[in-house]
Design a protein around this motif. Structure first.
Motif, PDB file in Angstrom:
ATOM      1  N   PHE A  16       0.862  -1.180   0.000  1.00  0.00           N
ATOM      2  CA  PHE A  16       0.000   0.000   0.000  1.00  0.00           C
ATOM      3  C   PHE A  16       0.901   1.233   0.000  1.00  0.00           C
ATOM      4  O   PHE A  16       1.890   1.279   0.731  1.00  0.00           O
ATOM      5  N   LEU A  17       0.576   2.227  -0.832  1.00  0.00           N
ATOM      6  CA  LEU A  17       1.428   3.414  -0.970  1.00  0.00           C
ATOM      7  C   LEU A  17       0.722   4.659  -0.444  1.00  0.00           C
ATOM      8  O   LEU A  17      -0.470   4.848  -0.683  1.00  0.00           O
ATOM      9  N   LEU A  18       1.479   5.504   0.236  1.00  0.00           N
ATOM     10  CA  LEU A  18       0.944   6.791   0.680  1.00  0.00           C
ATOM     11  C   LEU A  18       1.952   7.880   0.315  1.00  0.00           C
ATOM     12  O   LEU A  18       3.072   7.905   0.830  1.00  0.00           O
ATOM     13  N   ASP A  19       1.572   8.752  -0.610  1.00  0.00           N
ATOM     14  CA  ASP A  19       2.412   9.897  -0.978  1.00  0.00           C
ATOM     15  C   ASP A  19       1.489  10.946  -1.571  1.00  0.00           C
ATOM     16  O   ASP A  19       0.540  10.624  -2.283  1.00  0.00           O
ATOM     17  N   VAL A  24       4.894  10.457  -7.940  1.00  0.00           N
ATOM     18  CA  VAL A  24       5.650   9.517  -7.094  1.00  0.00           C
ATOM     19  C   VAL A  24       4.871   8.214  -6.948  1.00  0.00           C
ATOM     20  O   VAL A  24       5.426   7.117  -7.084  1.00  0.00           O
ATOM     21  N   ARG A  25       3.562   8.324  -6.682  1.00  0.00           N
ATOM     22  CA  ARG A  25       2.743   7.105  -6.520  1.00  0.00           C
ATOM     23  C   ARG A  25       2.754   6.265  -7.793  1.00  0.00           C
ATOM     24  O   ARG A  25       2.897   5.051  -7.741  1.00  0.00           O
ATOM     25  N   LEU A  31       7.122   0.620 -10.676  1.00  0.00           N
ATOM     26  CA  LEU A  31       8.355  -0.048 -10.241  1.00  0.00           C
ATOM     27  C   LEU A  31       8.038  -1.354  -9.507  1.00  0.00           C
ATOM     28  O   LEU A  31       8.615  -2.414  -9.791  1.00  0.00           O
ATOM     29  N   LEU A  32       7.117  -1.289  -8.550  1.00  0.00           N
ATOM     30  CA  LEU A  32       6.837  -2.464  -7.701  1.00  0.00           C
ATOM     31  C   LEU A  32       6.000  -3.509  -8.435  1.00  0.00           C
ATOM     32  O   LEU A  32       6.233  -4.707  -8.300  1.00  0.00           O
ATOM     33  N   ASP A  45      -3.352   9.659  -1.030  1.00  0.00           N
ATOM     34  CA  ASP A  45      -2.566  10.895  -1.136  1.00  0.00           C
ATOM     35  C   ASP A  45      -2.606  11.725   0.141  1.00  0.00           C
ATOM     36  O   ASP A  45      -1.955  12.759   0.222  1.00  0.00           O
ATOM     37  N   THR A  46      -3.393  11.291   1.140  1.00  0.00           N
ATOM     38  CA  THR A  46      -3.431  12.005   2.422  1.00  0.00           C
ATOM     39  C   THR A  46      -3.448  10.986   3.555  1.00  0.00           C
ATOM     40  O   THR A  46      -3.801   9.819   3.352  1.00  0.00           O
ATOM     41  N   ALA A  47      -3.094  11.457   4.746  1.00  0.00           N
ATOM     42  CA  ALA A  47      -3.122  10.579   5.927  1.00  0.00           C
ATOM     43  C   ALA A  47      -4.533  10.046   6.148  1.00  0.00           C
ATOM     44  O   ALA A  47      -4.733   8.867   6.442  1.00  0.00           O
ATOM     45  N   GLU A  48      -5.519  10.925   5.973  1.00  0.00           N
ATOM     46  CA  GLU A  48      -6.913  10.525   6.205  1.00  0.00           C
ATOM     47  C   GLU A  48      -7.315   9.384   5.263  1.00  0.00           C
ATOM     48  O   GLU A  48      -7.903   8.383   5.676  1.00  0.00           O
TER      49      GLU A  48
END
Length: 235
Positions: A16-19, A24-25, A31-32, A45-48
């Motif tokens: 799981f990606l957070l940026d 970048v995401r 890549l992954l 894209d946010t903490a929430e």
């Protein structure tokens, strides 16, 4: 101890990606996802968004940006791990930030990588933390743990560095060991965040450690020593 899980094409590492940057995401996803044993199950894209979306996707690894517009990846790491203790968090940041490093360790992160990292190294980092290993300077930690071993009588001896700390510095060191951030330490001790930072800088100099991860290891030793003191005074 349970064997580390083996990931395969049929049972890949769920990431799981957070940026907050879409580019970048996308880059991380490309890549992954190109690796047969890794699959990106979602991003935010946010903490929430990360906290609402992340747990439902049951990731094995969360790659979390440290700086976010509505908070920070370290709080997200702490919160996600409280809901999913098996989750490995890899903190991603664009600069080498000692404060964030310590906070990340305390939040239970398994690793910390700079955005300047080569793609192949990031892939390796995801595999490393997915297998249950930590990437946080194991050599330093192991060396410190050896030097902090209890003496043969079984009572931990306080290293001279710790003995030289003021009561306030010992309080702060102990709170670092409890996993509190600078801001949380400030609230608890009624100090400004800047004052806490100054105390910690002095602490590190007195302890003779460059890396705050080492201070955290020393903090655990201080707790052992105080526990031994209490049990000794109980007799």
């Amino acid at each position: 101890m349970t064997e580390p899980r083996a990931f395969t094409e049929q049972d890949p590492i769920r990431v799981f990606l957070l940026d907050d940057h879409e580019v970048v995401r996308r880059g991380l996803t490309d890549l992954l996802d190109a690796e047969p044993d890794i699959t990106v199950v979602g991003d935010a894209d946010t903490a929430e968004h990360a906290l609402t979306r992340g747990p439902a996707l049951r990731p094995d690894v969360a790659v979390l940006d440290v700086r976010l517009p509505d908070g920070d990846g370290i709080s997200v790491c702490r919160e996600l791990r409280s809901r999913m203790p098996e989750l490995a968090c890899l903190m991603l940041t664009s600069f080498d930030d000692e404060d964030a490093l310590l906070d990340a360790i305390m939040a239970g992160a398994s690793g910390y990588v700079l955005k300047q990292i080569k793609g192949s190294d990031l892939v390796s980092a995801v595999r490393t933390v997915a297998s249950g290993q930590s990437m946080l300077d194991p050599a330093t930690t192991a060396r410190l743990m050896r030097s902090l071993r209890a003496d043969p009588a079984g009572t931990p001896s306080l290293p001279p560095e710790l003995a030289g700390l003021s009561p306030r510095e010992r309080d702060i060191l102990s709170l670092i060991g409890d996993g509190l951030t600078n801001r949380e330490i400030g609230k608890k001790l009624y100090l400004s965040e800047k004052t806490v930072k100054n105390h910690i800088s002095r602490l590190l100099a007195k302890l003779g450690v460059q890396r705050r991860v080492q201070a955290a290891v020393l903090a655990s030793h201080l707790d052992q020593h105080e526990a031994a003191d209490h049990s000794g005074s109980a007799h």
